[in-house]
Write an enzyme that holds these catalytic residues in place. Structure first.
Site, PDB file in Angstrom:
ATOM      1  N   SER A  78      39.502  39.247  46.276  1.00 37.26           N
ATOM      2  CA  SER A  78      39.097  39.925  45.054  1.00 37.26           C
ATOM      3  C   SER A  78      40.341  40.080  44.207  1.00 37.26           C
ATOM      4  O   SER A  78      41.403  40.389  44.714  1.00 37.26           O
ATOM      5  CB  SER A  78      38.534  41.301  45.366  1.00 37.26           C
ATOM      6  N   CYS A  79      40.164  39.856  42.924  1.00 36.06           N
ATOM      7  CA  CYS A  79      41.343  39.797  42.060  1.00 36.06           C
ATOM      8  C   CYS A  79      41.838  41.169  41.663  1.00 36.06           C
ATOM      9  O   CYS A  79      41.959  41.457  40.481  1.00 36.06           O
ATOM     10  CB  CYS A  79      41.015  38.995  40.815  1.00 36.06           C
ATOM     11  N   ILE A  80      42.075  42.072  42.591  1.00 40.74           N
ATOM     12  CA  ILE A  80      42.654  43.337  42.142  1.00 40.74           C
ATOM     13  C   ILE A  80      43.769  43.796  43.060  1.00 40.74           C
ATOM     14  O   ILE A  80      43.946  43.274  44.114  1.00 40.74           O
ATOM     15  CB  ILE A  80      41.616  44.455  41.927  1.00 40.74           C
ATOM     16  N   THR A 105      45.694  38.433  40.511  1.00 43.67           N
ATOM     17  CA  THR A 105      46.435  39.677  40.706  1.00 43.67           C
ATOM     18  C   THR A 105      45.804  40.712  39.792  1.00 43.67           C
ATOM     19  O   THR A 105      44.827  40.413  39.099  1.00 43.67           O
ATOM     20  CB  THR A 105      47.937  39.478  40.397  1.00 43.67           C
TER      21      THR A 105
END
Ligand SMILES: Cc1cc2nc3c(=O)[nH]c(=O)nc-3n(C[C@H](O)[C@H](O)[C@H](O)COP(=O)(O)OP(=O)(O)OC[C@H]3O[C@@H](n4cnc5c(N)ncnc54)[C@H](O)[C@@H]3O)c2cc1C
Lengths: 412, 103
Positions: free
Chosen positions: B101-103, A296
């Site tokens: 994607s880690c966002i 996250t």
């Protein structure tokens, strides 16, 4: 006496110290927190410094002002964690023992990872705004700059506060418009992602916004190096983009201490159970904030929501109950878009940012994925909330878990 | 959810063509899918695909950087193996779900 040890006194560590001191009996539990620095930075405020909206004093306070009574505070660099022995070594050899350890050492920018980035143009025509020094240097530069090519480039994923570079170009558009030289400034947003953001609906909203503001987006650009003589950035597949001034989000890595302790992945982020927030390696080590490898955003709001879950799980662990609280990856980010307006996104591991209203369904007052004046006030209020509620570990009138109430899944 | 016939088998894929279930994958499928990208897969290509499958199975994040550090190739080499969008193409060919994607 049992020992609770917290590493890192930034957003997440400070918040946990406050929550736990209230809950743990002083006769049974010793709480210690360690950090290398005495100053607490309100990092979201760095964004406003280049444009003269905030100054250094608006974003710094003494860390000591935010620790509750009855917590041992140690200012020292942490050298390494030895999980097998429940020990932490500080620089200089001092050893701390723990029953439970919370890692909250965050992430840092590493410009030296990119060849040429910290060469002769560094802090002359190349700046970051992820550090106070970089943001202040850029403010000085922008005061005198008369225009040219402004390139905002993101070096690598993940990086903290994924919306900050988008906010930066929006604020730059407003700043140069107000200065009367917008026609002389060419703004380009360069990202390794396939679009302005990761998820389709937010990407569409943000791309439209950037287009409206005449900001070019160059997607799929993966930065290899910077050529200071030619003043170009180069990608691994040999594309080049020229700049007059380059603003950069450098590579983000977890602290080297994590790597030295054998607790990190290849970017020094700690492999963490994304639901329980327990480290994958040791049952009595928990991880919160940017230091964890959670899928996250790395953001203060995420640390806040995760904090409520972590608190519950640590209390369960201490009392020998199963870890029942599950984090959902909830993130809630205000996006400053310039000219006194802002947008807001709210999402988690499973649900992408959707339009709607927040926190009250149909009422708001905040509009999700909408560019409004009230969202801008949300962002401005965030600083007050950060210092007075978030760091103190107090609860906000928002549930830690994301809710679908108020969100629209059909876009018309 | 869509279905696609690859190397004679019906595979469940998402709207962008990524596999839903990595266990349905075979190396013949990779060879066939590679044609869409005008690629002829070599041993090094397969080493990369294998690396991605292992990382994915272990639940670890997939990044261009991690492939560059894998010892199989460096980032530049990764771009030469799968020109344009190396992580996108290689994860498609390796039959794993789309990397988040880690966002
Ligand atoms: C420009 C910018 C804009 C942002 N905007 C927003 C926003 O609008 N909204 C939002 O929610 N978030 C925003 N963020 C992100 C937010 O600031 C971070 O996600 C948050 O501060 C993370 O908290 P943390 O406790 O994990 O890490 P940090 O607050 O960074 O704290 C880590 C601490 O660990 C200490 N430490 C690390 N290693 C060691 C060691 N070896 N020895 C001793 N001490 C050590 C450090 O000194 C530091 O104090 C922004 C960030 C930036 C840079």
């Amino acid at each position: 006496m049992k020992r609770m040890l917290i590493l890192g006194a930034g957003t997440a560590g400070t918040m946990m110290a406050n929550k736990l001191r209230k809950a743990l009996d002083r006769d049974d539990w010793d709480i210690t927190i360690v950090d290398q620095y005495r100053t607490h930075y309100y990092q979201p405020g760095f964004l406003f410094i280049p444009f003269g909206i905030y100054d250094k004093n608006d974003v710094t306070k003494a860390k000591a002002d935010f620790f509750p009574g009855g917590v041992n505070v140690i200012f020292s660099k942490i050298d390494r964690i030895v999980g097998e022995e429940n020990k932490v070594f500080l620089e200089g050899g001092k050893v701390l023992l723990y029953d439970y350890l919370i890692i909250a050492t965050g992430t840092q920018t590493r410009p030296e990872e990119t060849p040429g980035l910290t060469d002769k143009l560094w802090y002359r025509e190349i700046f970051d705004f992820y550090t106070l020094e970089g943001a202040v240097a850029l403010q000085k530069f922008f005061k005198k700059w008369e225009g040219g090519k402004l390139v905002m480039c993101i070096s690598e994923l993940p990086y903290k506060c994924p919306v900050a570079p988008i906010e930066f170009v929006c604020l730059a558009d407003a700043f140069f418009t107000e200065k009367g030289i917008r026609d002389k400034v060419d703004i380009t947003y360069v990202t390794p992602l396939a679009g302005a953001f990761t998820k389709p609906i937010a990407t569409k909203m943000l791309s439209d916004l950037l287009q409206e503001k005449n900001i070019k987006v160059v997607p799929d650009f993966y930065l290899e190096s910077v050529d200071n003589d030619k003043k170009v950035i180069k990608s691994y597949d040999e594309k080049e983009i020229p700049f007059d001034v380059l603003t950069i989000v450098p590579v983000n890595l977890g602290d080297d201490m994590i790597g030295r302790s054998g607790l990190g992945d290849d970017m020094n982020f700690v492999p963490t159970n994304k639901y329980t927030l327990q480290s994958n390696q040791f049952e009595n080590i928990f991880v919160i904030g940017d230091a964890a490898n959670l899928p996250t955003s790395k953001a203060g709001s995420v640390a806040h929501f995760a904090g409520e879950i972590l608190f519950e799980n640590i209390m369960s662990a201490i009392e020998g109950r199963p870890l029942k609280a599950e984090f959902d990856g909830h993130a809630n980010c205000y996006i400053e878009t310039g000219f006194g307006k802002g947008a807001l996104i709210d999402f988690n591991y499973e649900t992408e940012p959707l339009p709607g209203t927040f926190p009250l369904p149909g009422i708001g007052p905040f509009g999700l994925l909408k560019n409004t004046k009230i969202n801008h006030y949300g962002k401005i209020m965030f600083r007050w909330i950060y210092w007075h509620i978030l760091l103190k570990g107090k609860e906000l009138p928002i549930e830690p878990h994301m809710t679908m109430a108020g969100k629209k899944t059909q876009i018309n | 959810m869509a279905e696609k016939i690859i190397a004679g088998k019906t595979i469940e894929v998402n709207e962008e063509g990524y596999f839903k279930d990595a266990s349905q994958w075979t190396s013949e499928m990779a060879d066939e899918m590679a044609k869409e990208f005008n690629l002829e897969l070599t041993e090094v290509h397969f080493k990369v695909l294998d690396f991605l499958r292992q990382r994915q199975k272990a639940g670890e994040a997939l990044t261009i950087r991690s492939v560059g550090k894998s010892g199989i190739t460096d980032i530049k080499g990764f771009y030469q193996l799968f020109p344009g969008a190396p992580l996108k193409i290689s994860s498609k060919l390796s039959g794993i779900p789309k990397p988040t994607s880690c966002i």
